[in-house]
Scaffold this motif. Sequence first.
Motif, PDB file in Angstrom:
ATOM      1  N   ASP A   1       0.827  -1.362  -0.115  1.00  0.00           N
ATOM      2  CA  ASP A   1      -0.042  -0.097   0.073  1.00  0.00           C
ATOM      3  C   ASP A   1       0.599   1.286  -0.034  1.00  0.00           C
ATOM      4  OD1 ASP A   1       0.783  -0.497   2.356  1.00  0.00           O
ATOM      5  OD2 ASP A   1      -0.694   0.156   3.459  1.00  0.00           O
TER       6      ASP A   1
ATOM      7  N   TRP B   1       3.590   1.533  -1.793  1.00  0.00           N
ATOM      8  CA  TRP B   1       4.748   1.296  -3.210  1.00  0.00           C
ATOM      9  C   TRP B   1       4.538   2.604  -3.875  1.00  0.00           C
ATOM     10  CZ3 TRP B   1       7.963  -2.345  -5.035  1.00  0.00           C
ATOM     11  CH2 TRP B   1       8.174  -2.491  -6.266  1.00  0.00           C
ATOM     12  N   ASP B   2       3.389   3.213  -4.052  1.00  0.00           N
ATOM     13  CA  ASP B   2       3.026   4.328  -5.121  1.00  0.00           C
ATOM     14  C   ASP B   2       3.455   5.665  -4.303  1.00  0.00           C
ATOM     15  OD1 ASP B   2       1.938   2.972  -7.036  1.00  0.00           O
ATOM     16  OD2 ASP B   2       0.143   3.466  -6.523  1.00  0.00           O
TER      17      ASP B   2
ATOM     18  N   ASN C   1      -1.394  -7.419  -0.390  1.00  0.00           N
ATOM     19  CA  ASN C   1      -0.508  -6.844   0.475  1.00  0.00           C
ATOM     20  C   ASN C   1      -0.577  -7.551   1.872  1.00  0.00           C
ATOM     21  OD1 ASN C   1       0.683  -4.566   1.964  1.00  0.00           O
ATOM     22  ND2 ASN C   1      -0.876  -3.710   2.531  1.00  0.00           N
TER      23      ASN C   1
ATOM     24  N   THR D   1       2.909  -4.761   6.811  1.00  0.00           N
ATOM     25  CA  THR D   1       4.082  -3.793   7.018  1.00  0.00           C
ATOM     26  C   THR D   1       5.303  -4.905   6.960  1.00  0.00           C
ATOM     27  OG1 THR D   1       4.242  -3.518   9.197  1.00  0.00           O
ATOM     28  CG2 THR D   1       3.030  -1.859   8.160  1.00  0.00           C
TER      29      THR D   1
END
Length: 277
Positions: A44, A46-47, A61, A64
């Motif tokens: 989540d 990545w962008d 996903n 973390t």
Amino acid sequence: MLAAPAVARGQAVAPPQRVASLDYAIAQTLIEIGRPPIALAGADGWDKWCVEPALPAGLVNLGTAREINLEILQQLKPDLILSTPYLERIKPKLERIARVETLPVHATGSSPWPHLVEATRRLGDLLGARDEAEAFLARTDATLAGYRDRVAPFRDRPVLPVFFQTARTAWVFGRNSLYNDGLVRLGLVNGWPRQPNAWGFSQVGLEALAEAREARLIAFEPVPADALALLRDSPIWQAVGFAEPGRTIRLAPTLAFGSLPVLTRFGRLLAEAADRA
């Protein structure tokens, strides 16, 4: 009597098809060699931090990197889990789910480049994609070489890669950083005089930037909004010349601890900035 394993019978073993990555750098390489992971830790984010290459549709996903969702991972039934030395504490738990391969690429106290090249080839061998891995390495070299002429306007002074954590503290990337590997291949010089930590950066206060007063500062996004206001009014900022036109350049997010796609993204963004200079 139980049947002997396929390896013992001399039969070829199919490479893993369902691969989970617990690291952005590994995932970047998997995508570039045409073997994208089915799941990724921190997908989540990545962008925000990584951006390139784009994640494949349907990727799961895994939570973390510090808190891997082992239940989801187990449900996915991966053939292979790709990890880093910084997750060794949970390796025994991961090994109950699937085979684990650990790839050290950062915090080695040396240039990440050879470790990333080695890891790329290792992934190619593991996944039956050695030709694709070699093609990716050649493509990276050619792409960076293509940016060398375009960044020539920045050869008039050293370059200082900086990530501002707060309005008063920053990470400055020197030797042993991925950014430095990029600068070397682009024909640019890193302006940070200090010996960095094993990760390739020094965590410093704003005043320490005066040690590189001749440099052109590259500030990676996201830059804290209050940092910009403080910097504009800072006597230090004015004194070292970073407030002069063209002395500070802001670049879009470029992952400091990623893989080789970081270097081609870094090179392209620098080339585009040089085109505008």
